[in-house]
Design a protein around this motif. Structure first.
Motif, PDB file in Angstrom:
ATOM      1  N   GLY A   1      50.647  46.044  21.333  1.00 14.19           N
ATOM      2  CA  GLY A   1      50.547  45.832  19.896  1.00 14.19           C
ATOM      3  C   GLY A   1      50.567  47.137  19.124  1.00 14.19           C
ATOM      4  N   ASN A   2      49.872  48.149  19.640  1.00 18.60           N
ATOM      5  CA  ASN A   2      49.901  49.470  18.996  1.00 18.60           C
ATOM      6  C   ASN A   2      51.320  50.043  18.989  1.00 18.60           C
ATOM      7  N   PHE A   3      52.015  49.873  20.101  1.00 20.57           N
ATOM      8  CA  PHE A   3      53.401  50.346  20.200  1.00 20.57           C
ATOM      9  C   PHE A   3      54.271  49.671  19.140  1.00 20.57           C
ATOM     10  N   THR A   4      54.107  48.358  18.988  1.00 22.93           N
ATOM     11  CA  THR A   4      54.898  47.622  18.008  1.00 22.93           C
ATOM     12  C   THR A   4      54.546  48.025  16.590  1.00 22.93           C
ATOM     13  N   ALA A   5      53.266  48.334  16.346  1.00 28.46           N
ATOM     14  CA  ALA A   5      52.824  48.687  14.996  1.00 28.46           C
ATOM     15  C   ALA A   5      53.522  49.936  14.477  1.00 28.46           C
ATOM     16  N   TYR A   6      53.868  50.857  15.376  1.00 28.03           N
ATOM     17  CA  TYR A   6      54.571  52.069  14.948  1.00 28.03           C
ATOM     18  C   TYR A   6      55.957  51.759  14.386  1.00 28.03           C
ATOM     19  N   GLY A   7      56.507  50.606  14.730  1.00 30.34           N
ATOM     20  CA  GLY A   7      57.805  50.222  14.193  1.00 30.34           C
ATOM     21  C   GLY A   7      57.735  49.664  12.786  1.00 30.34           C
ATOM     22  N   PHE A   8      56.500  49.347  12.306  1.00 29.50           N
ATOM     23  CA  PHE A   8      56.342  48.741  10.984  1.00 29.50           C
ATOM     24  C   PHE A   8      55.579  49.610   9.993  1.00 29.50           C
ATOM     25  N   ALA A   9      54.805  50.570  10.472  1.00 28.16           N
ATOM     26  CA  ALA A   9      53.955  51.375   9.582  1.00 28.16           C
ATOM     27  C   ALA A   9      54.081  52.849   9.937  1.00 28.16           C
ATOM     28  N   PRO A  10      53.761  53.739   8.996  1.00 29.86           N
ATOM     29  CA  PRO A  10      53.849  55.182   9.269  1.00 29.86           C
ATOM     30  C   PRO A  10      52.872  55.624  10.348  1.00 29.86           C
ATOM     31  N   ILE A  11      53.205  56.714  11.022  1.00 32.23           N
ATOM     32  CA  ILE A  11      52.309  57.294  12.028  1.00 32.23           C
ATOM     33  C   ILE A  11      50.977  57.662  11.404  1.00 32.23           C
ATOM     34  N   ALA A  12      51.033  58.212  10.183  1.00 41.70           N
ATOM     35  CA  ALA A  12      49.813  58.653   9.503  1.00 41.70           C
ATOM     36  C   ALA A  12      48.864  57.512   9.221  1.00 41.70           C
ATOM     37  N   LEU A  13      49.351  56.281   9.261  1.00 43.85           N
ATOM     38  CA  LEU A  13      48.495  55.116   9.027  1.00 43.85           C
ATOM     39  C   LEU A  13      48.045  54.464  10.322  1.00 43.85           C
ATOM     40  N   VAL A  14      48.927  54.389  11.310  1.00 46.20           N
ATOM     41  CA  VAL A  14      48.588  53.701  12.561  1.00 46.20           C
ATOM     42  C   VAL A  14      47.595  54.516  13.394  1.00 46.20           C
ATOM     43  N   ALA A  15      47.803  55.827  13.481  1.00 39.96           N
ATOM     44  CA  ALA A  15      46.957  56.663  14.339  1.00 39.96           C
ATOM     45  C   ALA A  15      45.480  56.635  13.947  1.00 39.96           C
TER      46      ALA A  15
END
Length: 358
Positions: free
Chosen positions: A84-98
């Motif tokens: 899920g974390n991997f997929t989230a990087y495809g929808f949101a910026p790195i600065a937000l997901v990390a």
């Protein structure tokens, strides 16, 4: 005063999850929800694995941990959370997901209280409140950048001069740290976790590129035929392997209460910097938005530190050795070997001196 058209009137009555705002941010919002849910799932998986280890330790004849169904459920949940974390990087910026990794720390703290019967501390409540407030600021003031990254865009970013300068500085810094780690045998926690953070910055760049190209390919815009996709895939796998290696070394040498907050802070900082340099995520952001976003990061860091501060590590009890059952021994009491003593597994020096005199 004229009457507005019906479509324009509706703008004033739209909720937060509808209308132009939602249309503009729905992809990013999906990434936020996916990252938060994935990190919570990771916290559940870690708690399940810990519970499985505690149950096995209480058995009269302990079995290997991989025979426990609860442990395997935890591993499955961990895999789903990471996916899920991997997929989230495809929808949101790195600065937000990390930075949303703090959800995992908060979840682990409160799940331990509810299901593992640990004591709720005032520090847990304060740290959780700070982390939640920081997360709210992160989501509110995160950069809004296009998330559909094509293979050609990734290629152009790879050869851009800001990224090349950044990579050269990273390589030099990593080589210096590796020199102290290998040649000088310096295994300080900051050296280990700084190497993890440097590798993590490359990992998140590669993860976002791979996730974005896969997402576009699923939508019908094939990106998997470009060589850069496989280059980023290899970079992602390689950096992950060495990142886990140094992180495990840090976990082996130091307490988790020290490793978790420092690693979270360094990882998040390196991820944000790499996103700014490689994907230019804050290029058009207002100064106030940048300040509030960084303030949200600071609150999240502080919350994680407060939760982990002075938290006691749980150690499984080592069975006592009953010397009364050893033939030829007159000692009937039970002694516990001291792993910190220089005479571990032997008699005390005092007893040795008595034997010598006799």
């Amino acid at each position: 005063m004229g009457i507005l058209p019906f479509s324009e009137q509706n703008v004033f009555f739209e909720g937060p999850l509808s209308g132009p705002w939602y249309s503009k941010h729905k992809t990013q919002l999906l990434g936020v929800l996916l990252a938060a849910a994935s990190n919570f799932l990771i916290s559940v998986s870690l708690s399940m694995q810990k519970c499985a280890h505690l149950r096995l330790a209480c058995q009269t004849e302990p079995k290997p941990y991989y025979t426990s169904k609860l442990w395997w459920c935890g591993i499955i949940f961990l895999g789903l959370g990471e996916a899920g974390n991997f997929t989230a990087y495809g929808f949101a910026p790195i600065a937000l997901v990390a930075p949303l990794g703090c959800v995992s720390v908060i979840g682990t703290a409160f799940i331990s209280v509810l299901f593992l019967k640990q004591t709720m501390r005032a520090a847990d409540i304060l740290g959780g409140t700070l982390a939640v407030a920081g997360t709210y600021l992160l989501v509110t003031f995160a950069p809004n950048v296009p998330q559909e990254l094509t293979a050609r865009q990734v290629q152009n970013n790879l050869v851009s001069w800001p990224f090349l300068v950044y990579v050269i500085l990273e390589i030099i810094t990593f080589c210096i740290l590796l020199y102290f780690y290998k040649r000088k045998a310096v295994k300080h926690i900051m050296i280990l976790l700084m190497m993890v953070a440097l590798l993590a910055s490359l990992t998140v760049i590669a993860v976002k590129a791979v996730a974005s190209m896969i997402t576009l390919s699923v939508k019908g815009k094939m990106q998997l035929t470009y060589p850069v996709f496989y280059i980023m895939l290899i970079l992602m796998a390689t950096s992950c392997v060495f990142q886990v290696k140094f992180l495990n070394q840090a976990m082996h040498l130091y307490e988790a209460t020290a490793v978790v907050p420092i690693n979270f802070m360094l990882f998040t900082t390196s991820a944000i910097v790499s996103g700014v340099i490689f994907y230019q995520e804050f290029q058009s952001a207002a100064l106030l938005s940048v300040f509030m976003f960084l303030f949200g990061c600071l609150l999240s860091f502080l919350g994680v530190f407060v939760i982990a501060r002075n938290k006691k590590e749980e150690h499984l009890q080592v069975p006592y050795i009953d010397c009364g059952h050893i033939p030829g021994q007159k000692v009937t009491g039970k002694i516990q070997p001291d792993s910190y003593s220089s005479c571990y597994g032997t008699l005390n020096n005092e007893d040795d001196s008595v034997k010598t005199q006799n």
